[in-house]
Design a protein around this motif. Sequence first.
Motif, PDB file in Angstrom:
ATOM      1  N   HIS A  76       1.963 -13.056  -8.723  1.00 19.65           N
ATOM      2  CA  HIS A  76       1.102 -13.126  -7.541  1.00 19.65           C
ATOM      3  C   HIS A  76       0.970 -11.735  -6.938  1.00 19.65           C
ATOM      4  O   HIS A  76       1.957 -11.013  -6.822  1.00 19.65           O
ATOM      5  N   ARG A  77      -0.246 -11.359  -6.564  1.00 21.65           N
ATOM      6  CA  ARG A  77      -0.497 -10.096  -5.854  1.00 21.65           C
ATOM      7  C   ARG A  77      -1.290 -10.419  -4.591  1.00 21.65           C
ATOM      8  O   ARG A  77      -2.424 -10.901  -4.678  1.00 21.65           O
ATOM      9  N   GLN A  78      -0.687 -10.154  -3.444  1.00 25.57           N
ATOM     10  CA  GLN A  78      -1.327 -10.430  -2.164  1.00 25.57           C
ATOM     11  C   GLN A  78      -2.405  -9.382  -1.885  1.00 25.57           C
ATOM     12  O   GLN A  78      -2.187  -8.191  -2.122  1.00 25.57           O
ATOM     13  N   VAL A  79      -3.542  -9.821  -1.374  1.00 28.56           N
ATOM     14  CA  VAL A  79      -4.615  -8.899  -1.003  1.00 28.56           C
ATOM     15  C   VAL A  79      -4.353  -8.411   0.421  1.00 28.56           C
ATOM     16  O   VAL A  79      -4.126  -9.195   1.338  1.00 28.56           O
ATOM     17  N   LEU A  80      -4.353  -7.091   0.607  1.00 29.27           N
ATOM     18  CA  LEU A  80      -4.078  -6.474   1.902  1.00 29.27           C
ATOM     19  C   LEU A  80      -5.267  -5.628   2.338  1.00 29.27           C
ATOM     20  O   LEU A  80      -6.075  -5.207   1.500  1.00 29.27           O
ATOM     21  N   THR A  81      -5.377  -5.383   3.616  1.00 27.41           N
ATOM     22  CA  THR A  81      -6.392  -4.489   4.159  1.00 27.41           C
ATOM     23  C   THR A  81      -5.677  -3.234   4.638  1.00 27.41           C
ATOM     24  O   THR A  81      -4.727  -3.308   5.407  1.00 27.41           O
ATOM     25  N   ARG A  82      -6.128  -2.068   4.183  1.00 30.94           N
ATOM     26  CA  ARG A  82      -5.533  -0.796   4.604  1.00 30.94           C
ATOM     27  C   ARG A  82      -6.309  -0.311   5.832  1.00 30.94           C
ATOM     28  O   ARG A  82      -7.533  -0.255   5.807  1.00 30.94           O
ATOM     29  N   VAL A  83      -5.575   0.022   6.898  1.00 29.73           N
ATOM     30  CA  VAL A  83      -6.198   0.521   8.120  1.00 29.73           C
ATOM     31  C   VAL A  83      -5.559   1.847   8.529  1.00 29.73           C
ATOM     32  O   VAL A  83      -4.400   2.119   8.196  1.00 29.73           O
ATOM     33  N   ARG A  84      -6.336   2.673   9.219  1.00 27.10           N
ATOM     34  CA  ARG A  84      -5.825   3.936   9.774  1.00 27.10           C
ATOM     35  C   ARG A  84      -5.958   3.840  11.299  1.00 27.10           C
ATOM     36  O   ARG A  84      -7.019   3.497  11.821  1.00 27.10           O
ATOM     37  N   ILE A  85      -4.877   4.127  12.006  1.00 25.28           N
ATOM     38  CA  ILE A  85      -4.871   4.076  13.463  1.00 25.28           C
ATOM     39  C   ILE A  85      -5.528   5.351  13.990  1.00 25.28           C
ATOM     40  O   ILE A  85      -5.054   6.454  13.738  1.00 25.28           O
ATOM     41  N   GLU A  86      -6.619   5.187  14.716  1.00 25.41           N
ATOM     42  CA  GLU A  86      -7.367   6.319  15.259  1.00 25.41           C
ATOM     43  C   GLU A  86      -6.832   6.748  16.614  1.00 25.41           C
ATOM     44  O   GLU A  86      -6.686   7.932  16.879  1.00 25.41           O
ATOM     45  N   ALA A  87      -6.599   5.776  17.496  1.00 19.36           N
ATOM     46  CA  ALA A  87      -6.162   6.108  18.852  1.00 19.36           C
ATOM     47  C   ALA A  87      -5.345   4.962  19.423  1.00 19.36           C
ATOM     48  O   ALA A  87      -5.535   3.806  19.068  1.00 19.36           O
ATOM     49  N   VAL A  88      -4.435   5.333  20.318  1.00 13.73           N
ATOM     50  CA  VAL A  88      -3.636   4.330  21.045  1.00 13.73           C
ATOM     51  C   VAL A  88      -3.811   4.596  22.520  1.00 13.73           C
ATOM     52  O   VAL A  88      -3.707   5.703  22.976  1.00 13.73           O
TER      53      VAL A  88
END
Length: 88
Positions: A76-88
């Motif tokens: 099994h390979r889980q599908v993930l979404t890669r995100v980059r944090i721009e601002a907090v």
Amino acid sequence: MKTGGKQYYVDQGRFLDVERLVCNKGDTLLDGWSVQPEGDVLPAKIIAVSLGETKSKKVIIFKKKRRHNYRRKRGHRQVLTRVRIEAV
């Protein structure tokens, strides 16, 4: 930041692999709350940009019952979404 039932520590410029989100590559995602050092939970504006979907490492599921000639192997390979944090 909380998504997919998990909490993540975020900093500006950090990359995260989170559970699959319904979005396109390049979409801006807004989320928000932060935990202060005193333990207070405050609303916060967290801006993240979707970088597309990836797959996690393969997990092998192997089932066996002794003396019954029963063996099953699945991956099994889980599908993930890669995100980059721009601002907090």
